[in-house]
Write a protein that holds these residues in place. Structure first.
Motif, short mmCIF file in Angstrom:
data_model
loop_
_atom_site.label_atom_id
_atom_site.label_comp_id
_atom_site.label_asym_id
_atom_site.label_seq_id
_atom_site.Cartn_x
_atom_site.Cartn_y
_atom_site.Cartn_z
N VAL A 101 0.98 -1.41 -0.07
CA VAL A 101 0.06 -0.02 -0.19
C VAL A 101 0.90 1.17 -0.04
CG1 VAL A 101 -1.76 1.23 1.06
CG2 VAL A 101 -1.84 -1.24 1.12
N GLY A 102 1.93 1.44 0.73
CA GLY A 102 2.87 2.44 0.68
C GLY A 102 3.37 2.62 -0.59
N THR A 103 3.82 1.50 -1.34
CA THR A 103 4.18 1.47 -2.70
C THR A 103 3.27 2.15 -3.55
OG1 THR A 103 5.45 -0.39 -2.37
CG2 THR A 103 5.34 0.41 -4.69
N ILE A 104 2.06 2.02 -3.49
CA ILE A 104 1.08 2.39 -4.37
C ILE A 104 1.07 3.85 -4.07
CG2 ILE A 104 -1.58 2.41 -4.87
CD1 ILE A 104 -1.40 -0.43 -4.24
N VAL A 105 0.79 4.49 -2.94
CA VAL A 105 0.74 5.88 -2.51
C VAL A 105 2.03 6.59 -3.21
CG1 VAL A 105 0.94 7.41 -0.62
CG2 VAL A 105 -0.60 5.38 -0.50
N ALA A 106 3.21 5.62 -2.96
CA ALA A 106 4.42 6.55 -3.50
C ALA A 106 4.41 6.54 -4.99
CB ALA A 106 5.74 5.75 -3.25
N LEU A 107 3.90 5.74 -5.63
CA LEU A 107 3.78 5.48 -6.95
C LEU A 107 2.91 6.67 -7.60
CD1 LEU A 107 3.59 1.99 -8.00
CD2 LEU A 107 5.55 3.59 -9.00
N ALA A 108 1.77 6.89 -6.85
CA ALA A 108 0.72 8.05 -7.05
C ALA A 108 1.23 9.19 -7.03
CB ALA A 108 -0.50 7.70 -6.40
N LEU A 109 1.84 9.58 -5.82
CA LEU A 109 2.39 10.74 -5.71
C LEU A 109 3.48 11.30 -6.38
CD1 LEU A 109 2.25 10.96 -1.72
CD2 LEU A 109 0.74 12.22 -3.23
N ALA A 110 4.50 10.25 -6.81
CA ALA A 110 5.45 10.47 -7.77
C ALA A 110 4.94 10.55 -9.12
CB ALA A 110 6.46 9.40 -7.83
N TYR A 111 3.88 10.02 -9.33
CA TYR A 111 3.28 10.58 -10.75
C TYR A 111 2.99 11.95 -11.01
CZ TYR A 111 0.49 9.76 -14.93
OH TYR A 111 0.01 10.04 -16.26
N TYR A 112 2.44 12.47 -9.76
CA TYR A 112 1.85 13.76 -9.85
C TYR A 112 3.10 14.97 -9.65
CZ TYR A 112 -2.70 12.23 -11.00
OH TYR A 112 -3.77 11.32 -11.62
N ASN A 113 4.33 14.25 -9.67
CA ASN A 113 5.37 14.96 -9.48
C ASN A 113 5.73 15.77 -8.18
OD1 ASN A 113 6.02 14.68 -12.33
ND2 ASN A 113 4.91 16.54 -12.91
N LYS A 114 5.34 15.12 -7.23
CA LYS A 114 5.16 15.69 -5.59
C LYS A 114 6.78 15.43 -5.42
CE LYS A 114 1.19 16.38 -5.37
NZ LYS A 114 0.59 17.55 -5.77
N PRO A 115 7.30 16.52 -4.58
CA PRO A 115 8.69 16.37 -4.13
C PRO A 115 9.27 15.30 -3.27
CG PRO A 115 7.51 18.53 -3.24
CD PRO A 115 6.43 17.73 -3.93
N LEU A 116 10.38 14.83 -3.48
CA LEU A 116 10.90 13.60 -2.83
C LEU A 116 10.65 13.46 -1.61
CD1 LEU A 116 14.82 13.89 -4.21
CD2 LEU A 116 12.63 12.97 -5.38
N ILE A 117 10.64 14.22 -0.69
CA ILE A 117 10.41 14.05 0.71
C ILE A 117 8.95 13.86 0.98
CG2 ILE A 117 10.44 16.74 1.25
CD1 ILE A 117 11.85 13.83 3.41
N VAL A 118 8.33 14.41 0.15
CA VAL A 118 6.84 14.44 0.47
C VAL A 118 6.40 12.98 0.07
CG1 VAL A 118 4.12 14.77 -0.46
CG2 VAL A 118 6.12 16.74 -0.05
N VAL A 119 6.94 12.49 -1.08
CA VAL A 119 6.73 10.92 -1.53
C VAL A 119 7.31 9.99 -0.68
CG1 VAL A 119 7.25 9.30 -3.41
CG2 VAL A 119 6.80 11.69 -3.95
#
Lengths: 99, 237
Positions: A66-84
């Motif tokens: 689930v953590g991976t899915i959240v990280a993938l989604a946020l990364a897809y929307y170009n969120k900053p490294l630390i946020v992801v």
């Protein structure tokens, strides 16, 4: 064997591996193939390091997935490294309370 | 902007980019500190290993060899194999160094070539300045050594649920680095998918191979494949 000797061997070998190519390779690489390869290496390295290790990173497949899915989604929307990064950990923590 | 201000701002920019790396390192090195002390090392020795090695897989394996009283030759060979990927990263970075990167500066900055620092430096636009690398290395090293010290000295202060969840931090950061460019370039998307697939297969087919070694082989195959299929046309990097 003294622990200092082990630490010295670890440190020296690791430093030389990093230092020799970095300090003494001065040529600009002309080959289009080599340049392309070096361009792709960082993405390949990070991908190979992340998959499948990320699924084992929390000691619990469900929280990690689930953590991976959240990280993938946020990364897809170009969120900053630390946020992801922290959102993935926060998600794993919260999901871990239920599973 | 005068020269000193510029150098300072390069350092600060590097330091800022180092913060997420340092935060990720804190949790990983905290775990390393706990393991090192439980393997019989002192707090000072654990700290010294982190300060002089600045790498996760090599250090973890090194502590195992110390605990098992292996030979120095075994130690050297294992470190070589696990860490050989850094030579490839160093070679790649050597192609984008600013001309102010003299030999002494290269000798200094080479200390800090880790997976994470490489990832950030190699995907950064433009040439790399020494001061930028010093900034990112200083902050990252602080996180790595402080986490080791805390883990070794205090044992398990944090509840295990929190340390377990922190295990995903660095991988989350990796995804944040590779996903956005993959949306724009087919070649990057392809190299990511190929490397992930190979690594996934290798994990189950070759479970006894050292992780660092498997990783570099998967990455090389993926990078060579994509260099052949999607060559870079110009010098945009």
């Amino acid at each position: 064997m003294s622990i200092a000797a082990y630490i010295a061997v670890m440190a020296i070998v690791t430093y030389l591996i990093r230092m020799l190519p970095f300090a003494f390779f001065r040529k600009k690489i002309k080959s289009k193939f080599i340049k392309s390869m070096l361009y792709y290496v960082p993405y390949a390295v990070l991908s190979a390091m992340t998959i499948p290790a990320i699924f084992y990173s929390t000691g619990n497949f469900v929280t990690a997935a689930v953590g991976t899915i959240v990280a993938l989604a946020l990364a897809y929307y170009n969120k900053p490294l630390i946020v992801v990064a922290l959102a993935a950990a926060g998600t794993a923590l919260i999901i871990g309370m239920f599973f | 902007m005068d020269k000193n201000t510029k150098i300072k701002s390069d350092f600060l920019q590097g330091a800022a980019d180092g913060i997420p790396i340092a935060l990720g390192y804190l949790s990983v090195s905290f775990g390393f500190g706990i393991v090192a002390v439980s393997s019989g090392l002192s707090v000072m020795e654990a700290f010294l290993i982190s300060l002089t090695n600045l790498t996760s897989a090599g250090q973890a394996q090194g502590v195992n060899i110390i605990a098992a009283q292996g030979t120095l030759l075994e130690m050297a060979l294992v470190q070589f194999i696990i860490n050989i990927r850094y030579a490839l990263m160093a070679l790649s970075l050597s192609q984008k160094l600013d001309k102010s990167f003299t030999l002494p500066r290269r000798l200094l900055a080479a200390y800090g070539i880790t997976d994470e620092i490489f990832a950030v430096c190699s995907t950064k636009q433009g040439l790399l300045k020494p001061q930028y690398m010093y900034g990112i290395i200083a902050v990252s090293t602080l996180g790595w050594t402080a986490g080791t010290f805390a883990g070794a000295a205090a044992g398990e202060i944090l509840p295990s649920q929190i340390t377990a969840a922190l295990g995903i931090v660095l991988y989350g950061m990796f995804l944040a680095i590779i996903i956005p460019p993959a949306k724009k370039e087919k070649g990057i998307l392809a190299v990511i998918l190929i490397a992930a697939a190979l690594s996934f297969i290798a994990k189950y087919l070759l479970p006894d191979m050292p992780g660092g070694f498997v990783m570099i082989i998967c990455a090389l195959i993926a990078a060579v494949t994509c260099a052949l299929i999607f060559p870079k046309e110009d010098d945009e990097q």
